[in-house]
Design a protein around this motif. Sequence first.
Motif, short mmCIF file in Angstrom:
data_model
loop_
_atom_site.label_atom_id
_atom_site.label_comp_id
_atom_site.label_asym_id
_atom_site.label_seq_id
_atom_site.Cartn_x
_atom_site.Cartn_y
_atom_site.Cartn_z
N MET A 248 -6.55 8.17 3.04
CA MET A 248 -6.30 8.77 1.73
C MET A 248 -6.64 10.25 1.72
O MET A 248 -5.93 11.06 1.12
CB MET A 248 -7.13 8.03 0.66
N VAL B 104 0.92 4.26 -2.73
CA VAL B 104 0.59 5.62 -2.29
C VAL B 104 1.71 6.58 -2.70
O VAL B 104 1.47 7.68 -3.22
CB VAL B 104 0.37 5.66 -0.76
N LEU C 119 -5.15 1.03 -5.72
CA LEU C 119 -5.37 1.31 -4.30
C LEU C 119 -6.80 1.00 -3.89
O LEU C 119 -7.04 0.47 -2.79
CB LEU C 119 -5.05 2.79 -3.99
N ARG D 149 0.83 -1.21 0.00
CA ARG D 149 0.00 0.00 0.00
C ARG D 149 0.86 1.25 0.00
O ARG D 149 0.62 2.20 -0.78
CB ARG D 149 -0.91 -0.02 1.23
#
Length: 973
Positions: A150, A111, A133, A107
Motif C-alpha cells: 500500500m 485498490v 482494504l 484486492r
Amino acid sequence: MTAIPLSLAPTSTVLLGGEVHTTMSAMETVLAALQTLYTDPKPEAKQQANEWLQNFQKEPEAWETANVILSSADAPDEPKLFAAQTFRAKIIYDLDQLPADHRIPLRDTIVAALKNASASGSKVIITQLALALADLLLQLPEWRNGLQDMIDQFGKDPQTVPALLDFLKVLPQENMSNVRVRITNPDWRTDATGTEVLNLIGMYFQAPGVTSSVRAATLKVLASWLRAGEMIPSAIQQSPFFNYIFESLASEALFDDSVDLLVDLIHETQEIADNMEPIQAIVPRLPPLRQPLAQAIEGEDSEAVRGYCRIFVEAGECYAQLMLQHPSEFMPIVEAIADCSAYSDLEVVTITLNFWWKLAVGLRKGGFVKDPACQPFLEVIARLVDTVIQHLRYPDDVDSLTGQDRDDFRDFRHDIGNTLKDCCSVLGSTACLARSFAALEAEVAKGPAGQWQIIEAALFSIRTMGAKVDLQENVVMPKLFEAIPQLPQTNAKVRYSATLVVGRYTEWLSEHAEYLPKMMEYVFSGFNVGDADVTTASASALKYLCKDCSSHLFGYLPALFDFVQQHASALHREDLIDIYSGYADIIAKMPPNDAINALQTFCAPLLGRLQELATASTTGAKGDVPAATHALEHINILLEANSHLADDLPPTCANTANEIWQILSHILHSHSEVSSLETICSTLRRGLPLFGKLALPLVPSLLDTMTSAFERTGVSGFIWITGKAADLTRLPEAQEHAESLEEHLKQAFERITKKIVELLNKSSLDDIQDCIEDYAHLIKNLADQSPSILFLSPAFPSAIQIAISSVNLLNPNVSHDALDAVRVIVGHDALNTQNTQGYGAPSHLSPRDQANMPAFAAAIKQVLSGENAGQRLVQILLTRLVTDFHEDIAPMSITIARLLTQSFPQEMAQWIPAAVQSLPAKAVKDAERDKFLAGCSKALQEGNPNAMRSAWVQLDRASRKERERKSLADARV
C-alpha cells in the motif's frame, strides 16, 4: 480495472416504491432502490428500499454489482458509497462466498477504486474503501507485505497520500476493535512495522509544501497506532515526532489533533515502571504549557482551555503515584488543573473532577496527608473548596435559565458536590465545613447587601458534605443549627436549601437532640411559607426527622397527628406521602402495643374518609374518590412500615380486619375508578400479610369479591391479590377449612381464566399486558403451592395456551414472566419419572397433591401433546430466539427447550423441524439451520438434554450475528 470473475445474475419481480420492476439487472435495481431511499418522500417506500438493499448485500451477486458500480466513472457518489460499504460488509461477513483464487483480484479492484476515489476527492468513499482494504488485509494471508504494498502504491503521489494515511489510520483500529473480523493473517506486520510507519509519517510531516490537512492526518495515524498498541511510547519519544507533537499545539489547524495525540501518549505511559524514559521526557514539557493556558483563560478561549485542561488532567491522573512521590516536580501540573477548575466554563471544570478524586484517594491511602512535602497539595485542595462554592452559585439572572440549562446545572452541582466530599476525605469535614460556614456567615453579615446566591451555594455545599461529617462534630455544626433559624427569609431558594440541610443532618440531630425542638419548629413553619418547593423540602425534612430521630419523637406524635389533620388538605399528594412515611417510621420504632394503638389512631380518620365514600354510594352520590384514594395511599404507607407487628396483633384485631374489609368491599362493588381500585389492591397487598391468620375468615369473601371485581373492571391487581390470598390457604390454621378454601380458590382461578379468554376475544395480548403479567404470577403460585387447582382444572388448557401466546409479547418483562410460567409447567416435578411413581414429591405439598402427581403429569402431557400447544410453544420459542428475544430472556427459552427434551423427546423430534421450516428466511443462514437441526437430532437420539441446550445456544449466537449485521447496515445505508 481488474474485475472480480463472478457472473452477474438478473433479478426479477422486485417491489420498489410501490411499483413492480421485472427483468431488471442487479445494478439497475440497486440504483433504483438507492434513488427511492434518497429521494422518495414516502417513508414506507424508503423502508422497503432499505430492507431490499440490506438483503441484497448478503447475496453472492453483490460482489460483482459493487465492482460494476465502483468502476463506473459517471456513477454518483451515493451508489459508489453503497458499493464501498457493500465490499466492506461482505469482506467482514461473507468472504467465504468468494473462491480463494478470486480474493487477490478483489484486492486489486478495491485498490483501483481507492485510487479513483483519491482523484475525485470523496472523503467518505475513501474511508469506506480504506476500511474494506484493512479488513481484507487482516484476513488474506496471500497478501504478503500488504502494508508495504500500500505504501508503494499510494505513498509517492501527493494526490494519493491522504488515502494511504486514511488506510494507515483505520488498519490498527480494525485489528484491535472490530471483533467481527476473523483475523487469519496475523503476519500483516513485523516487529519493525511500527518504526517504519513512524518514519514514514514523520517524513510526510516535514515534507516541503506539506498541507495542514496532511499533517493533521499524520497525527491521527500516530494516535491510532498508539491506541491500538502497535506503537510504543518510547519509540515516539525517541523520534523527531515527539517535538512535532508539542510544536503542533501552537498551530490552530493542528491543535485539536495534537491534543488528542498528546493525551493518548500520556495515557499509554500510565504503566510507570515500563515507561520511565518517555515520562521523564514528557513531564518537563508540561509546565511551559501553563503560559498558553493562562492566555486562553484570559482570552475566554474555551476550546483552547479545554484542550490544555485535558493534557494536564491526563498527566495528573496517569502520574498520580509519581506526583505524590515527587510533589515539587508535579506541583505546576496540580496548579494548572486548579486553574482549569476555577474556569468559568463548567464543562471544562467537569473534566478536572476525576483528578481531584484520584489525588484525594492517593493522599489518604498512602498516608501522604501528613507528609510535609505534600502540604502544598493540601493548600490547593483547601482553595478548591472555595472554588467549588463559587461554581455552585446560581447565576445572577436565574430566571433566564432554560429548562435544559436548569437540568444541566443541577447535574453539574451533583458532580462537583462529590468533589467536596473528596476534599473532606483529605482535609477533614470540619475544615471544609468551616470554609462553607465562613462564606455563609460573611454574606449574611452584609445584611440586605448580601447575595442570596452565595448564601444558597454555601448551604448546598454543607448539605453535600453530609455523608462525610462525623456525628460527633461539635465545632461547626452547633453554629450552623443556631444560624439556620436566623437566615434571611426573603428568598425561597435559601429557605429551600436550609430546610434540605436540616433533612440531610437528621442523624447528627439525633445525637444532639437539644436542637430538635428548634428544627422541628423551623421545618413546620416551612409549610406556611407559601412556596411549593419549600413545602416539598419541609415534607422531605420531616420524613427524615421522623425516620432518624424517631426515638426522640414519640412524645411528638399527638402534635404530628394534629398537624396532618389540619394541613392535609393544603398539601400536595407527594408531600403527604413523605409525611406519612415519616410518621410510619416513628410508629415502627415504638413498643408493639403502643405501635398498634398509634396505628389505630392514625388510620381511624383515613378509614373514616373511606367510609364516607362507601356511604355516599348508598345514596347514589359519587363521593370524593380522590380523597379516598389518597387515604388508601396513606394507609398503605402505615401498614407497609409496620408489617412486623403481625405476630403481635391481639385476636381483637380480627374485628378491625373485618371492618376494613367491609368498607373496601363496599367500595369495590360500587365504584369503578381504576386509580382507586388499584390503590385498594395495594392496600390489600399490605394488609393481608399484616393480619395473616386473623384474615382467614375473610378469604372466601375476598376471593369472590376479587374475582367479581376483575370480571367487571379488568383491573389486573385483582389477579395479583387472588394469588396472595392463595398463600393464606397454606397457613396451619387454614387446614381445618382446606377443602372449602381450595374450592373458592379453584373457582376464582377458573373465572379469572375465563375472563382473560373473553378479553382476548375482544382485544389483543398487547392491550392486557398488566393482566397477563399478574396471571403468569398466579399460574406460578398455583403450580408451586396448589397444583391440583391448576393442573386438574378444566381451565388448565386455556391457562397454558395463554401463557404460551404471551411469550410473543414484545415487552421483555411480561414475556419473561410468561416464559417463567411456561418453565414452571414444563419443568414441574410431576414430569419427573420418579415423581410420577409417587416418590420424592415436594414436602410442602399436601398429601392429596403428592398423591396426584401422576395425574398432574398426565394433564401436562395431554395439553402439550394433544392440543398442538407443544408445537406452538417450540415455534414461538425458536422464532423469537432468532428474531428479537432480549438477551436476558433467551437463556430461559433455551432452558425450556432442554426441559422439553427430557419429558417430550419423541414430540420434540417432530416439533423442531416443523418450527425451523417456518422461521423467517433471513433470520439465520441455511448452513446454521442445518447445523442446528443436526445438533437437535443428535441430542434427541442420545437422550442428552445438555446437547440440545448447546444446539439452541449456537443458533442464538448465529442469529444475533445476523441481527448485528443488519443493525450495522441500517446505520450505513
